[in-house]
Design an enzyme around this catalytic site. Sequence first.
Site, mmCIF file in Angstrom:
data_model
loop_
_atom_site.group_PDB
_atom_site.id
_atom_site.type_symbol
_atom_site.label_atom_id
_atom_site.label_comp_id
_atom_site.label_asym_id
_atom_site.label_seq_id
_atom_site.Cartn_x
_atom_site.Cartn_y
_atom_site.Cartn_z
ATOM 1 N N ALA A 188 1.441 -1.143 -0.091
ATOM 2 C CA ALA A 188 -0.217 -0.425 0.169
ATOM 3 C C ALA A 188 0.877 1.205 0.238
ATOM 4 C CB ALA A 188 -0.677 -0.242 1.150
ATOM 5 N N ASP A 240 -4.082 -3.238 3.878
ATOM 6 C CA ASP A 240 -4.150 -2.075 2.608
ATOM 7 C C ASP A 240 -5.212 -1.335 2.896
ATOM 8 O OD1 ASP A 240 -2.867 -4.824 1.374
ATOM 9 O OD2 ASP A 240 -2.747 -3.409 0.130
HETATM 10 O O1 MRU Z 1 -0.831 -7.534 -3.829
HETATM 11 P P1 MRU Z 1 0.066 -6.523 -2.526
HETATM 12 O O2 MRU Z 1 1.286 -6.748 -2.756
HETATM 13 O O3 MRU Z 1 0.222 -4.758 -2.660
HETATM 14 O O4 MRU Z 1 -0.070 -6.602 -1.021
HETATM 15 C C1 MRU Z 1 0.386 -5.873 -0.189
HETATM 16 C C2 MRU Z 1 -0.134 -6.434 1.288
HETATM 17 O O5 MRU Z 1 -1.237 -7.225 1.067
HETATM 18 C C3 MRU Z 1 0.175 -6.098 2.930
HETATM 19 O O6 MRU Z 1 0.347 -6.429 3.518
HETATM 20 C C4 MRU Z 1 -0.228 -4.467 2.728
HETATM 21 O O7 MRU Z 1 -0.044 -3.909 1.330
HETATM 22 C C5 MRU Z 1 0.322 -3.684 3.592
HETATM 23 S S1 MRU Z 1 2.046 -2.759 3.142
HETATM 24 C C6 MRU Z 1 2.768 -2.425 4.648
#
Ligand code: MRU
Length: 365
Positions: A55, A243
């Site tokens: 995120a 996210d």
């Molecule tokens: O699909 P992604 O790899 O973007 O998903 C990322 C996640 O689910 C993380 O846990 C979330 O973005 C938190 S990052 C600090």
Amino acid sequence: MKIDGKHYRTIWLAEDGWSVEIIDQTRLPHEFVIARLETTEDAAHAIKSMQVRGAPLIGATAAYGLCLAIRKDPSDDGIESAAEFLAAQRPTAINLRWALDEMRAALRNIPYEARIKTAYERAARLCEEDVETNREIGERGLGLIRDVWEQNEGCRVNILTHCNAGWLACVDWGTATSPIYQAHDSGIDVHVWVDETRPRNQGAALTAYELGAHGVPHTIIVDNAGGHLMQHGQVDLCFVGTDRTAANGDVCNKIGTYLKALAAHDNNVPFYVTLPFSTIDWSVDNGFDIPIEERGQEEVLEMRGRLDDGSVHDFCIASPGSPAGNYAFDVTPARLVTGLVTERGIAEASVEGLQKLYPEHAAHE
Ligand code: MRU
């Protein structure tokens, strides 16, 4: 954080002072490749194809993507259409829209000729703020790890994490990994159970990579192993990222997070969610209103791997012709969350808990 002794962030300005460089995360862990973004389309592609992901990093990339757009067209219409284009690349992480809103706010009432400079300054500041915020989240989370370490009388603290909420998902430090790095650096014996996180394997490919590079003891486990480990007292704490967190404390995160929270609840294992303020969506009352990204079925049906000769390939792993569903995120209800670890402190996962930490948002009900 460091790779081979050299300090990296996940995104930075290139030496030319205007193009943007990123670590191409689709190539990790097999290859360390730096990619260059020269246009808004490059930034959009990096977000959609997950060259950058997580995120906070998606937000930072979008901010620089807008800078690249303004170089070509600094008009209000130009900024608006570039922002909407970038925001459309991934639906779930709210940091994407948040960062673009921050950029738009900084550019409001700025004369055309000053917009490029203003945009690059705001994007750079947004990155600096991300680093500092994550460092603070780490300090808050460190206290939780220290408490367990003291209860364990100095024995190893086992932490389970899902997906990659590490420095590769942010500009630096990470959210879920920040307390872990700080604990490790302060001499606490921490060990991390790393969920592989199918289908894209952010755990096995990215979290393990960064923990390994920093020297943090860790073990990759299949996504279904967490419950078993908790039943056998092998998990002291869970730390995950998010996210988008709703105003009531419901947490949307990588698919499978909910099942870990259920297992943690059943086994009295504290389940903490780490997040910066920019991941809270105050306009969403509960997590079930958060849009859940659905991605291509090839991510489920195929897997990337490296052969002994070093070449990297995608392999078909499923019965040919069978369709697959690829839901990228799920929602963990607030009742399963022990606490929300933020840069301001640890909040109860509830409307009241969040509003106590962020009273400036208390008006929204
Ligand atoms: O699909 P992604 O790899 O973007 O998903 C990322 C996640 O689910 C993380 O846990 C979330 O973005 C938190 S990052 C600090």
